[in-house]
Design a protein around this motif. Sequence first.
Motif, PDB file in Angstrom:
ATOM      1  N   ALA A  45      -2.122  -0.656   3.001  1.00 59.20           N
ATOM      2  CA  ALA A  45      -1.572   0.230   1.972  1.00 59.20           C
ATOM      3  C   ALA A  45      -1.924   1.651   2.356  1.00 59.20           C
ATOM      4  N   SER A  46      -1.051   2.582   2.014  1.00 60.44           N
ATOM      5  CA  SER A  46      -1.261   3.976   2.404  1.00 60.44           C
ATOM      6  C   SER A  46      -0.635   4.887   1.366  1.00 60.44           C
TER       7      SER A  46
ATOM      8  N   ASN B 183      -5.709   5.434   3.675  1.00 62.04           N
ATOM      9  CA  ASN B 183      -5.204   4.208   4.306  1.00 62.04           C
ATOM     10  C   ASN B 183      -6.172   3.073   4.011  1.00 62.04           C
TER      11      ASN B 183
ATOM     12  N   VAL C 122     -11.148   0.971   3.804  1.00 63.70           N
ATOM     13  CA  VAL C 122     -10.292   2.040   3.296  1.00 63.70           C
ATOM     14  C   VAL C 122     -10.845   3.360   3.817  1.00 63.70           C
TER      15      VAL C 122
ATOM     16  N   ILE D  83      -4.301   2.207  -4.018  1.00 63.17           N
ATOM     17  CA  ILE D  83      -4.499   1.548  -2.716  1.00 63.17           C
ATOM     18  C   ILE D  83      -5.346   0.289  -2.884  1.00 63.17           C
TER      19      ILE D  83
ATOM     20  N   GLU E  18      -3.269  -2.413  -4.603  1.00 62.37           N
ATOM     21  CA  GLU E  18      -2.262  -2.979  -3.681  1.00 62.37           C
ATOM     22  C   GLU E  18      -2.906  -3.937  -2.693  1.00 62.37           C
TER      23      GLU E  18
END
Lengths: 409, 409
Positions: free
Chosen positions: A168-169, A182, A202, A267, A270
Amino acid sequence: MAVGETRFPAMPAIDGLRLGTAMAGIKTPCRRDLVVVEIPAGARVAGSFTRNAFCAAPVTLAKANLAACRAKGEGPRYLVINTGNANAGTGEVGLRDARATCAELARLAGVNEDGVLPFSTGVIGEPLPMERLLGGLPVALASLGADGEAWHQAGEGILTTDTRPKGASVTLALGERTVTINGISKGSGMIKPNMATMLAFVATDAAIEQELLDSLLRETVDRSFNCITVDGDTSTNDACMLIATGRGATVHGDEEIAVFRNGLQRIMTELAQAIVRDGEGATKFVTLQIEEAASREEALDVAFTVAHSPLVKTALYASDANWGRILAAVGRAPLADFDVSRVAIDLGDVRLVEHGGRATGYTEEDGSRVMGQEEITIRIALGRGEEVATVWTTDLSHDYVSINADYRS
Amino acid sequence: MAVGETRFPAMPAIDGLRLGTAMAGIKTPCRRDLVVVEIPAGARVAGSFTRNAFCAAPVTLAKANLAACRAKGEGPRYLVINTGNANAGTGEVGLRDARATCAELARLAGVNEDGVLPFSTGVIGEPLPMERLLGGLPVALASLGADGEAWHQAGEGILTTDTRPKGASVTLALGERTVTINGISKGSGMIKPNMATMLAFVATDAAIEQELLDSLLRETVDRSFNCITVDGDTSTNDACMLIATGRGATVHGDEEIAVFRNGLQRIMTELAQAIVRDGEGATKFVTLQIEEAASREEALDVAFTVAHSPLVKTALYASDANWGRILAAVGRAPLADFDVSRVAIDLGDVRLVEHGGRATGYTEEDGSRVMGQEEITIRIALGRGEEVATVWTTDLSHDYVSINADYRS
């Protein structure tokens, strides 16, 4: 099995951060199974680890090394992650192997040994194949890169029974400047994180004070990885790391912190949801929304009691609107003075239960229509207060049994 | 599926007690689904009921009627039990139907309405088919009998997804005289009793004071039905009734009470274990023996955490000595200050884990030899104290998923 389609996103570079991978043959030949993450000097790192009392050797060492770095006012410089072997339940040998891994990477990269944090995932109770693992380190270092391809390969290099990499970003505007976050995660079974999921990494280029970074990690993990469950089994190796390289904009002031927190939460959520969607044997993605609770704790108690009920999970698998099983699970949640006549349960847009029984006007057709969908929301209003909680889970399918009866994980 | 062979025992009559059955067609035609138990005036009755907050209408009414009898210094005169429909989650209608059932039986038998206790098991959330149920009552009354055949038919008349009737009987010497204890039970899924199992009815001809009878029920249920789990789902309808007709010898004095308690515990344990052996989809009968705990509560916490772990249960199904999953489950039990290096785990006669890792000398061959057996004992010594607990459970098989994804229970 997995629910829905997902695409690994295009990820911009995080200034200062590089990732490298190798096929070390730890369990399976010819697959990426070793990942090295290079962190620039001056970066801030926060970590969240499993609360399983049998925590794995790499978890013990990662926590100790992170604390040692903090004590020196430094950040760690490398993460080293292997899949195929969890190095858990391996006693003193496991700790020695984890230390040797950090020492070798530190030697190759010219940093202090306690500047390396180790992470492992895979089968429990087997000793690490040290020769192959150490042999992979120079290869991973030689492949270090910062671009989207490096992130994608790292995402692949941490998987176990997962069927797909998870990333995820997001890029956020902070005043005139932007920062990027990210993340990658892995996990599919033994998923009921208590502190963090199996593994998630992350990173952001934002500059954030250590204390703020710690609290942001705690808050966002609590509403993402700590709110998912596949099978209720908390892993021995859970860890979620948050890295802020500090090369980009500084996050300061309430408004910017709020923007960053929201982006980070998105993020984390997700990445956590991606684990549920790829849960072992999953055919359904289920959102349990608990409302009108007296406390967030009791809302989570109800949510996890329902989410862990094998009878609710098999009914979800069968697309059977068997609301009696949901009601029975709610009824056995550990709540004091629980007046069930105040409970209302909705399945999607259909009212199932009110006044302690089946809702007036409910029909099997309505229930079946919602149950047939791949993504299902069950809303449970307890009539006890104002607190809420949301938990995400899967169904329990034949494939879950096959995966876990056939695979030595 | 079910573990091992069992034979319904030959049961002697319990003086004063009669049982009758009918095929009322409540859910399925041509099967016994209605049972009436006639209790003589002057008998003592003790009851133990589900703690599920959504308890079913018959549970609510049985508790109220039992209390009403007690207040009048009387015992209840009839139990009426139906299978095929749990009358749970049915709100006011459910309570009205349960009352109507008791009223009709009271009218037919010429007793007070609150002298009848109702019990139901089966699908949740459907209204009782009252016409068929009431129509079966005269048939059941006409078939009342005291012999072994009557007990066997009653054992059949309370089953749901069970594959076989469950009974146990013992005759005890009390000084010069003897007393008999007979019991029947049912249950296969939604089994994690919290107070009692799905349904169990135990009767003796012994004469026992009410207070002693209550405490004997509490004690023996606590170490039998409250120590079994199939899927962790506590039912809305659990109940265990203990009837002492008082026609036989009186139980008095410490020695006789001890003899009776042991006999009763044996019957309760046999009936509870029979439910686990017939657990939905069960291919293994698993005994979890927790030792060296600081309290019985924490021993039970560890036992149920392991017993409910889908990963442990699927490993048992696969006959895979995957001790890492047992270790991970022990590690996530909610124990404070848990030093896992003191834990030892044995699988049958094989030491699996000690000092926080795999035991020296353990081999896969040894583990597999034990795991291949149909009856398996897992012994977990916590190294924290002197307390113990034993819990019985099953594996998690494809058949469990099939039964619960295909059957609306």
